[in-house]
Scaffold this active site. Structure first.
Site, PDB file in Angstrom:
ATOM      1  N   HIS A 134       0.835  -1.210   0.000  1.00 11.92           N
ATOM      2  CA  HIS A 134       0.000   0.000   0.000  1.00 11.92           C
ATOM      3  C   HIS A 134       0.867   1.257   0.000  1.00 11.92           C
ATOM      4  O   HIS A 134       1.946   1.303   0.591  1.00 11.92           O
ATOM      5  CB  HIS A 134      -0.935   0.010   1.212  1.00 11.92           C
ATOM      6  CG  HIS A 134      -0.210   0.147   2.522  1.00 11.92           C
ATOM      7  ND1 HIS A 134       0.150   1.362   3.061  1.00 11.92           N
ATOM      8  CD2 HIS A 134       0.230  -0.786   3.395  1.00 11.92           C
ATOM      9  CE1 HIS A 134       0.774   1.185   4.199  1.00 11.92           C
ATOM     10  NE2 HIS A 134       0.851  -0.114   4.437  1.00 11.92           N
ATOM     11  N   HIS A 143      12.079  -1.533 -12.989  1.00 11.98           N
ATOM     12  CA  HIS A 143      11.866  -2.976 -13.185  1.00 11.98           C
ATOM     13  C   HIS A 143      11.930  -3.644 -11.821  1.00 11.98           C
ATOM     14  O   HIS A 143      12.978  -3.656 -11.179  1.00 11.98           O
ATOM     15  CB  HIS A 143      12.936  -3.553 -14.113  1.00 11.98           C
ATOM     16  CG  HIS A 143      12.703  -4.991 -14.480  1.00 11.98           C
ATOM     17  ND1 HIS A 143      13.216  -5.535 -15.635  1.00 11.98           N
ATOM     18  CD2 HIS A 143      12.039  -6.004 -13.864  1.00 11.98           C
ATOM     19  CE1 HIS A 143      12.867  -6.811 -15.709  1.00 11.98           C
ATOM     20  NE2 HIS A 143      12.160  -7.112 -14.638  1.00 11.98           N
TER      21      HIS A 143
END
Length: 208
Positions: A134, A143
């Site tokens: 979150h 990446h």
């Protein structure tokens, strides 16, 4: 088995980069019911790539995803070309909170989880079974490799590579243009432009 060149479609997508990442993105798009019209590569080895026509690139596209794993190269290509649309590819098995955002040209692979209020930038890769907590902010061209876990409230800078199986503790900031080695445990902030790895993760050298 060679199935021949796939028929062109006005809604088809072009993939820029004929390598392993391209193969995975093709699978994701097929699972989404999307059609890959063309693959382009700076040095195409064959006229067909997994049954799809492969040729040298141009500078202008309709729909294109840059399918290059290297963050810096992916950024250079995405900034050089022009496109009507940079589609987002999200595998159906991924779980993305409806309260999170995913930027243009980003690829979200099989088994990825992104929790509430995560912000995922443009032209990123969330690789297989990676997890984004979150309120995490992932900047453009990042990446996150397979099985990596980015805990809640962390921030990952532009063009940074998070290695496979890495764990980033909650609230950590990793700078831009970094490479974090596979299996690292990041418990302190990491500055810009460095290579770092280990448990605990520590800066090893500059990333040039």
């Amino acid at each position: 088995m060679n199935k021949g060149v796939r028929l062109k479609n006005s809604s088809g997508i072009t993939l820029y980069g004929a390598g392993g990442h391209c193969k995975v993105v093709m699978d994701i798009l097929e699972s989404m019911g999307q059609h890959v019209d063309l693959i382009v590569d700076d040095s195409p080895e064959d006229q067909l790539f997994m049954g799809t026509k492969c040729t040298k690139p141009t500078d202008t596209y309709h729909k294109v995803i840059v399918t290059i794993g290297n963050c810096k190269i992916r950024k250079a290509i995405a900034e050089r070309i022009s496109a009507t649309e940079f589609p987002t590819a999200i595998h159906p098995s991924a779980i993305i909170s409806p309260h999170s955002t995913v930027g243009k040209g980003t690829v979200v692979m099989q088994g990825v989880i992104a929790q509430s209020c995560a912000e995922i930038g443009n032209h990123c890769i969330l690789n297989t079974k990676s997890s984004v907590g979150h309120d995490v902010k992932i900047h453009d061209y990042v990446h996150v490799a397979s099985g990596a876990t980015i805990c809640g409230g962390s921030e990952i800078g532009e063009c940074t590579w998070i290695g496979a199986g890495t764990v980033v503790k909650q609230g950590i900031r990793i700078g831009k243009n970094c490479m974090i080695g596979a299996g690292s445990v990041v418990v302190k902030d990491i500055p810009d432009n460095v290579v770092a790895y280990g448990n605990p993760c520590r800066t090893i050298r500059e990333n040039v």
